[in-house]
Scaffold this motif. Sequence first.
Motif, PDB file in Angstrom:
ATOM      1  N   ARG A   1       2.235   1.879  -3.390  1.00 33.92           N
ATOM      2  CA  ARG A   1       1.219   2.456  -4.265  1.00 33.92           C
ATOM      3  C   ARG A   1       0.921   3.897  -3.860  1.00 33.92           C
ATOM      4  NH1 ARG A   1      -2.695  -1.621  -4.810  1.00 33.92           N
ATOM      5  NH2 ARG A   1      -3.304  -1.012  -2.718  1.00 33.92           N
TER       6      ARG A   1
ATOM      7  N   GLU B   1       0.817  -1.205   0.000  1.00 31.34           N
ATOM      8  CA  GLU B   1       0.000   0.000   0.000  1.00 31.34           C
ATOM      9  C   GLU B   1       0.847   1.250   0.000  1.00 31.34           C
ATOM     10  OE1 GLU B   1      -4.052  -1.604   2.113  1.00 31.34           O
ATOM     11  OE2 GLU B   1      -2.791  -0.154   3.149  1.00 31.34           O
TER      12      GLU B   1
ATOM     13  N   GLU C   1       3.417   6.012  -5.442  1.00 36.41           N
ATOM     14  CA  GLU C   1       3.154   6.240  -6.867  1.00 36.41           C
ATOM     15  C   GLU C   1       2.083   7.303  -7.026  1.00 36.41           C
ATOM     16  OE1 GLU C   1       4.052   1.864  -8.845  1.00 36.41           O
ATOM     17  OE2 GLU C   1       2.001   2.438  -8.401  1.00 36.41           O
TER      18      GLU C   1
END
Lengths: 274, 180
Positions: free
Chosen positions: A156, A153, A159
């Motif tokens: 991500r 997580e 990102e």
Amino acid sequence: MSILGTLLRRQDLHSLAAPYALDALEAGERRRFEKHLRGCARCAAEVRELGEDAVRLAWSTAAPAPAALRERVLAAVRTTAQEQAMDRTAAREHAPQLPPHVWGAQPPPGRTRTPRTRSLFVPLATATAAAALVVASLFAVQAHRTEDRLDAERSRAREIAHVLAASDARAVTSEDARGRGIGVIASASAGEAVVTLGGYGAPPGGRVRQLWLMRPRVQPRSLGLFAADTPLVAKGLDASSTSLAVTVEPAGGSAQPTGQPIVQLTLKSVGFGE
Amino acid sequence: MRADELLLLVAGGDHRAFEELYALVSGPVYGLVRRVVRDAAQSEEVAQEVLLELWRSAARFDPGRGSALSWILTLAHRRAVDRVRSARAAGEREQREALRAGEPAFDQVAEEVEAGMEREWVRRCLRRLTDLQRQSVTLAYYDGYTYREVAERLALPLGTVKTRMRDGLTRLRECLGGAV
């Protein structure tokens, strides 16, 4: 108060910009000046600039914090709830805008009403952090998550933060009459977008929702599968990317879409497709 | 990661991002608070309040209005000034000043701990201001005096102090603009 008095008073308020930036006003004066700031764009800009100057004075004061402070702060954080700033959204409403039907001649199924499309149309950074939080809050770390999942997580989330931090990041959302919708925060310079679906629930019969990149005269390209409610980070978008579409596909996804899109969103307002 | 990105993650409830943010900003926050508040125990209290407030109010940060570090230090300064003023109002200041008479000034202590480039730049640029500009700016920013108090201490009219503050900040900008 006389006009002259009003003018003098206003002049007087203007001259408080530097003391305000240095936190050198008394509490009552500070409140009056802040009230004045709300109606004076010139003063607000000036105060912001002077405030940046004042902060430079803090460059020379850094000193290591006591080790015990860290433990106390982190312990306090574990039991302190966070404020939500969603109501602060400065999203400007724009005229409704229909996504172009690059998906063939037929209109997408399941739509009885024209979807409402809300576009922020302004760089995300100047709009508000709240738009970013729509996404960021989806990653609110839950205490019971496993470490591995936390790592996934977090990577991500990074990102996503990368897209959000782009100077040209923009947001667009579209919602149908039943409150189901898609949200996109995209950066044309990074060629990336963060895509979220809301209100659709779990797809029926073990099927999955797949995100597609639509370009004129080119086959749709898969951008990945949605896992539950978590956002997808779509990469490799370029100027020819006109819209995004979502279809329901068999488990594992398909090479090409096998059905009509359940939702489709043009990327024009977020800096693509031109 | 930079403070700006971390703060966005923190706003989403990311505890590890908060730890990273803490590592990045606790020194600047504590140092600034200590410079203004001076008393070590009170400085720690204020710094703790500020750092916790970052967690609680991260969502209020608006990247369009400046950097995260500026936002954080502005918040820290405001809290430090509030504290030092209420302490002064309570008359504690005289006591503490009497106690501190024999101690080295905090500046010297901090100097031994950290002598960064930025610190040197700010000092150099402060030296380029006129005496009145420098005193007006530093009495307000580092010592937490209101501009009325600064005017009293320097025996200057209010208008003059306000002008010196503005000119001082502007000159600082010109000088430090080349430093980053």
